[in-house]
Structure formats: structure tokens, C-alpha cells
Design an enzyme around this catalytic site. Sequence first.
Site, PDB file in Angstrom:
ATOM      1  N   CYS A   2      65.194 -11.888  82.851  1.00 10.07           N
ATOM      2  CA  CYS A   2      64.966 -12.828  82.554  1.00 10.07           C
ATOM      3  C   CYS A   2      65.308 -13.651  81.723  1.00 10.07           C
ATOM      4  CB  CYS A   2      63.198 -13.725  83.262  1.00 10.07           C
ATOM      5  SG  CYS A   2      62.743 -13.214  84.732  1.00 10.07           S
ATOM      6  N   ARG A  27      71.585 -10.646  80.915  1.00  7.14           N
ATOM      7  CA  ARG A  27      71.102 -10.049  80.955  1.00  7.14           C
ATOM      8  C   ARG A  27      71.066 -10.209  83.117  1.00  7.14           C
ATOM      9  NH1 ARG A  27      68.100  -9.362  76.610  1.00  7.14           N
ATOM     10  NH2 ARG A  27      65.837  -9.234  77.398  1.00  7.14           N
ATOM     11  N   TRP A  73      65.332 -13.712  87.523  1.00  3.79           N
ATOM     12  CA  TRP A  73      66.006 -12.814  87.781  1.00  3.79           C
ATOM     13  C   TRP A  73      64.325 -12.508  89.100  1.00  3.79           C
ATOM     14  CZ3 TRP A  73      63.977  -7.266  88.314  1.00  3.79           C
ATOM     15  CH2 TRP A  73      65.471  -6.262  88.791  1.00  3.79           C
ATOM     16  N   ASN A 100      58.706 -15.415  81.392  1.00  2.00           N
ATOM     17  CA  ASN A 100      59.733 -13.526  81.443  1.00  2.00           C
ATOM     18  C   ASN A 100      58.532 -12.482  81.402  1.00  2.00           C
ATOM     19  OD1 ASN A 100      62.060 -14.375  81.092  1.00  2.00           O
ATOM     20  ND2 ASN A 100      62.530 -13.852  78.983  1.00  2.00           N
ATOM     21  N   GLY A 101      58.713 -11.770  82.213  1.00  2.00           N
ATOM     22  CA  GLY A 101      57.419 -10.604  82.728  1.00  2.00           C
ATOM     23  C   GLY A 101      56.870 -10.994  83.784  1.00  2.00           C
ATOM     24  N   GLU A 488      76.210   9.992  84.904  1.00  2.00           N
ATOM     25  CA  GLU A 488      76.565   9.361  84.592  1.00  2.00           C
ATOM     26  C   GLU A 488      78.058   8.705  85.180  1.00  2.00           C
ATOM     27  OE1 GLU A 488      74.850   6.913  82.503  1.00  2.00           O
ATOM     28  OE2 GLU A 488      76.387   6.275  81.312  1.00  2.00           O
ATOM     29  N   LYS A 492      77.739   4.494  87.141  1.00  2.00           N
ATOM     30  CA  LYS A 492      78.883   3.341  87.101  1.00  2.00           C
ATOM     31  C   LYS A 492      79.236   3.183  88.095  1.00  2.00           C
ATOM     32  CE  LYS A 492      77.361   3.190  83.712  1.00  2.00           C
ATOM     33  NZ  LYS A 492      76.568   3.683  82.529  1.00  2.00           N
ATOM     34  N   GLU A 495      76.799   1.230  89.922  1.00  2.00           N
ATOM     35  CA  GLU A 495      76.434  -0.054  89.713  1.00  2.00           C
ATOM     36  C   GLU A 495      77.574  -0.980  89.523  1.00  2.00           C
ATOM     37  OE1 GLU A 495      73.790   0.122  85.961  1.00  2.00           O
ATOM     38  OE2 GLU A 495      75.422   1.973  85.206  1.00  2.00           O
ATOM     39  N   HIS A 511      74.871  24.595  98.540  1.00  2.68           N
ATOM     40  CA  HIS A 511      73.364  24.393  98.754  1.00  2.68           C
ATOM     41  C   HIS A 511      73.499  23.097  99.705  1.00  2.68           C
ATOM     42  CE1 HIS A 511      72.876  27.971  97.000  1.00  2.68           C
ATOM     43  NE2 HIS A 511      72.931  27.407  95.858  1.00  2.68           N
ATOM     44  N   LYS A 610      69.930  -6.212  82.800  1.00  2.00           N
ATOM     45  CA  LYS A 610      70.027  -5.791  81.272  1.00  2.00           C
ATOM     46  C   LYS A 610      69.729  -4.900  81.288  1.00  2.00           C
ATOM     47  CE  LYS A 610      73.274  -4.205  78.946  1.00  2.00           C
ATOM     48  NZ  LYS A 610      74.019  -2.712  78.639  1.00  2.00           N
TER      49      LYS A 610
HETATM   50  C1  F6R Z   1      73.304   1.375  83.815  1.00  2.00           C
HETATM   51  C2  F6R Z   1      71.790   1.327  83.045  1.00  2.00           C
HETATM   52  C3  F6R Z   1      70.337   1.497  82.985  1.00  2.00           C
HETATM   53  C4  F6R Z   1      69.785   1.432  81.950  1.00  2.00           C
HETATM   54  C5  F6R Z   1      68.209   1.747  81.898  1.00  2.00           C
HETATM   55  C6  F6R Z   1      68.118   2.343  80.176  1.00  2.00           C
HETATM   56  O1  F6R Z   1      74.011   1.466  83.062  1.00  2.00           O
HETATM   57  O2  F6R Z   1      72.224   0.456  81.600  1.00  2.00           O
HETATM   58  O3  F6R Z   1      70.577   2.726  83.451  1.00  2.00           O
HETATM   59  O4  F6R Z   1      70.254   2.816  81.323  1.00  2.00           O
HETATM   60  O5  F6R Z   1      67.705   0.197  81.962  1.00  2.00           O
HETATM   61  O6  F6R Z   1      68.304   0.901  79.236  1.00  2.00           O
HETATM   62  P1  F6R Z   1      67.084   1.518  78.267  1.00  2.00           P
HETATM   63  O7  F6R Z   1      68.746   1.876  77.454  1.00  2.00           O
HETATM   64  O8  F6R Z   1      68.032  -0.242  77.487  1.00  2.00           O
HETATM   65  O9  F6R Z   1      65.820   1.608  78.310  1.00  2.00           O
END
Ligand code: F6R
Length: 615
Positions: A2, A27, A73, A100-101, A488, A492, A495, A511, A610
Site C-alpha cells: 500500500c 509498489r 494492496w 498501510n500495514g 534467481e 525472475k 514473477e 534425483h 515492491k
Molecule cells: C523479487 C523481489 C523480492 C524481494 C523480497 C525481499 O524480484 O524483489 O523477492 O527480493 O521481497 O525484499 P527486500 O530486499 O526489500 O527485503
Amino acid sequence: MCGIVGAIARDDVVPILLEGLRRLEYRGYDSAGIALADGGLRRLRTTGRVSELSKLVGEQQFQGMVGIAHTRWATHGAPSERNAHPHFSAGVGNVAVVHNGIIENHEKLRQRLQSAGFEFLSDTDTEVIAHLITLKLQQTSDLFEAVRLSIDDLQGAYAIAVIEEAQPERIIVARNGAPLMLGLGEHCNYAASDASALLQVTKRMIYLEDGDVAELRRDGYRIVNCLAGVTSKEVVRAVYESELTDTDVELGPYSHFMQKEIFEQPGVVANTLEIVLNAHSISPQLFGSDAEHIFKQIDSVLILACGTSYHAGLVARYWLESMAGLACNVEIASEYRYRDPVANPKTLVVAVSQSGETADTLAALAYAKSLGHQHTLAICNVPESALIRSTDLRFLTRAGPEIGVASTKAFTTQLAALMLLSVTLAKLRGKLSSEREREVIAELRHLPVALKHTLQVEDQVMVWAERFAHKNHALFLGRGMHYPIAMEGALKLKEISYIHAEAYAAGELKHGPLALVDEDMPVVAIAPNNALLEKLKSNLQEVRARGGELYVFVDSDSTIQQSEGMHVIILPEHTRLLSPILHTIPLQLLAYHVALKKNTDVDKPRNLAKSVTVE
Ligand code: F6R
């Protein structure tokens, strides 16, 4: 997650609120809303985009000088107009709240408020705050006081902004565990959950701390800290001149923030390494004035993080073990916080986070401390974040604001920082000769250029992306320190393109997951020329023998040739220890171009936020 924006001025604040929301779109959100206090409490809400809200504002000539706005959100209650913020409570003063929260005791409060006669019109936890404030306004006519009394009853994390029809000359905000800041102007003042929302109007910001309740008027503000159990007192918080510029959070010539951020990597990695690039040796001071003293006492490392930051930690484990000879555990923060781990007070706890506001990482760090861990280090991209304030030592990555939900430049700068940590600890433990240190510094110095060259594989990756766009699943393989890079790459791809992707340590293939391999399952492999290359080649043969189509990223000397079912892209640079950083680039590009082909919302993938400030 949010987003909150609030503004009070001598003229119409609606364009500022809308622009603020637009800048918070990155976000992640599923509904948006705006409320004004002057001239009667009014609001507009929509489950559409901020542009939709702007259209409604235009149609209804919605104008006012005191307002709050929000992007939601969904957590409690589906994404719908009735659940969108601001939430109203009619009563003594008619209040509107954005939040927010998560309010953890919202059910109890809801029952209490319903018994007191309040009618709930949404499924959210936020609405309890609005009614609670109205209830308190029956005891005190002062809105500031009513908010202060209300937060005594709230459990959980929150940042809130409140306006009241009866007192339209002020906005009250409060923070506990979720980011919130004030922006200062001339005869106008602002509040927001993220500095990027306010750069359009001011660079002068105050970062509120947990327990702070603040009152914003056109010509002033005051902050009172009301931490539970402590007497409230007026506090002075430092005013920062934000170093961010408007262009840091603008797209410029790029089509997406993710694309911009991928291509910014040579520059931001150079910024992160700046202090080292001109030096002949790496000093522990990089991590804080007390770092040498603390580093000398430790005998192991525990890395806590989530998502992409967790993957950075996994790579660092290989570096810390092989260079510094230190035992290293890497833990998913949301798991660690609910285990009963055995604490070793000689462990250095490293929390890695781009945002520094990730609820699970903050909670895991607090838990580690409560277990008796004494030495803590934050590796973080946001100087004003809660994480940076929670550790003894800190290293700021200098990636600049990362707007794309999928983390790219934050990851490679975290890796650069973790390499510096590994070198520093190796040196202090007598495991790194001066000559080897100079070699590593030379590799680091070359890294930005190597990244730039690696970005040139984009055209070749685009050809592969065309083929991936029609697939439903993909496997990613790596070995050693490139296994987390495979993880990773898979993260990517899933997502932003919504293709199901899994990463495996290549040796694990036989395995179990080998059963999945057929001509419809593309298998991406990371094949740098290192000690594990021959082993990896055998794993690739296992895939080919089952008709699997291979897409392999190799170094020029990896001696893997293009052949039937074996597609190869050669990375133009080969840096040994830093190879995971370079091999990340084509995987980011692959995910980006597949997402483009699939026409998904690259910067704001569905269901994701985000900065994950709730558990
Ligand atoms: C994936 C991504 C998330 C963040 C995770 C941790 O692309 O961005 O997996 O890495 O939510 O976020 P931070 O690094 O802000 O603690």
C-alpha cells in the site's frame, strides 16, 4: 504494498495527491482512493488504476486544500471499492483514514466497536482505526489526541494518515513498523509512505520513527513520540535534504523501469564499489567504525533475507566459506523467525534487504537479537529504512531507487557488497594475501565494464525469449555459486512472465526432476568455466538424452558448442570470483523479454508488491 500520500496547502492539493499515487504505483496495488476534509468530507475510490481515479476526479471536479490518498494492496478483504481506502467513520467529527500495514487485533476491536454501535461497511482491518478514532473523539474533541489514544489500542504494524471534517486545518499521521515520512514546503506540508511520492513538491523530508504521531498544518508541524509504556513527549526529528532527484524515479528513454534498472547496473555497481575502486586495500571501516573490532570476534556468519536478497545471501555463502574460511548459514527470514535455532554469540548476523522495510527480515533480525546474537550488520539500499537503524554495522548499496517490482540492480549491488564483506573478513582472518587482495580489487575495478559488455548479449537473448513465450514451464540449472543464480533466474522468469520455473542444483536432476524433461520443457543452464564445468556437462547430457532443449549461458572458454537441441550464448567477459554477478545479467534480460512477448505488466506483475511490509 500500500501507499499513502497526504497534503495540506493553500490551494488545491488533488493534483499533488494523484501524482504522488502515480509515483507509488510501482509498489503494487489493486485499488486507489482519495478523500478531502475541507468543504465536507468527500471521497472517490476505484478498483482501477490511478489513471482511472484521475478520470473520476476530473469528471467530478474534485478539489480541496486538505486531503489524503491511498493505493491498497489487499490483505484483509478482497480488492473492491468498498474495501478501498480512505475509510470513513461518521460521528462526532467525520473522520477519514488511510492505512498501510496490518492491525493484528482488528477482530477484537471490531467486536468492541460493533457493541458500541459502530456499523462496519468494509472487510478491512483499517476501518476499525477510523471508528476507534471516532470513539476517542467522544472523550476528547482534539483529533491529535484522539489518534494518540487510539494507537494505544492498536497491535501490529501501521502507518496511518487521518483527516476530520470538523478540523480541516490539519492532517494527523502516525507510524509504527511501517514507513512514513513528512515533506516540508512553504505554506504547505505533506506526508507519504515513500519519498518518491513527494519529490514532485519537496526534497525536505523528515523520517518518522516508531511511536511517532505528527500533526501537519499549512504553516507547521509537530511530532510527539508515544511508544507504548513510555510517556508521550514532543520530539525533534532531523530534516533531511533528499538526494534523490525527480529523474531517479522517472523512466527517461526506457520502456519499463525493469529495463532501465537492468541497464543501470554497470553504473550503480560502480557507485557501490566507489570507495574501493581507487584503493589498494579494503578496509573494515566500510561497514562502520566498530567493524574491525566486531569482525575480529566472530567465528561464523548468519545471513537473513527474503526472495532475491536471499539468493544474494546464498551466493555469499560460497564466498565466505572459500575465501574467509567462515561457516555461513543463509536463512529465509520468514522461516528463521519461527524456528528454535541455537544462537552462537560469536556469529555475525547479516540482514540483506533492498528496501530495509521487509517485515519478515526485520522480525528475523529482532528474533536473532532476542536469542542472544550480539553482532549485526545490515546490507541495504535505503539509508532511512528501519533495517539500517536496527544494526550495529551497516553497508549501503548505492543502487538508487528500484521501482520495478522484480529486483535487478539491487541484487547485483548486494552481491558486490557481500563480496566486499567476504574479502574484508578473509583479510582479517589472515586468509588473503596482499597480492590476492590486489587481484580481487582489480577484478572489482573491472566489474562495471564487464557488466556493460555482458549487456550486449541482449539481441541473442531476445531470440530465445521468442521461444520461451510459448512455454508453460522451464527448468534452471546451476552448480556451486551459480546454483543461487539459477534460482534467481527462475524467480525472475516466474514473477514477470508467469511461466512456471524451477531451479535445481544440476547434480540433483537425476534425483527426481529429470522425470519432467521432454521437448516442451526448456532447460536453462549456467555454465561458466570453473571447476564444476565437466560435472555440469554430464548433467546437460542427461537432459539431451531425454529430448530436453537446452539454453546454455557459457564463458568463451567453456568449450560447449552449439548443436541440435543445445543453444548457446557466450558471455563476452569471464571474471572468476565475480562470475555469478555477470551470469545474472542474461537471466534478467531473458525474463524481461519473455514478459514483453507475453505482454504482461513487467514493472507491476500481478499479485506482487515492491516492498513487503506485512508478514
Ligand atoms: C523479487 C523481489 C523480492 C524481494 C523480497 C525481499 O524480484 O524483489 O523477492 O527480493 O521481497 O525484499 P527486500 O530486499 O526489500 O527485503
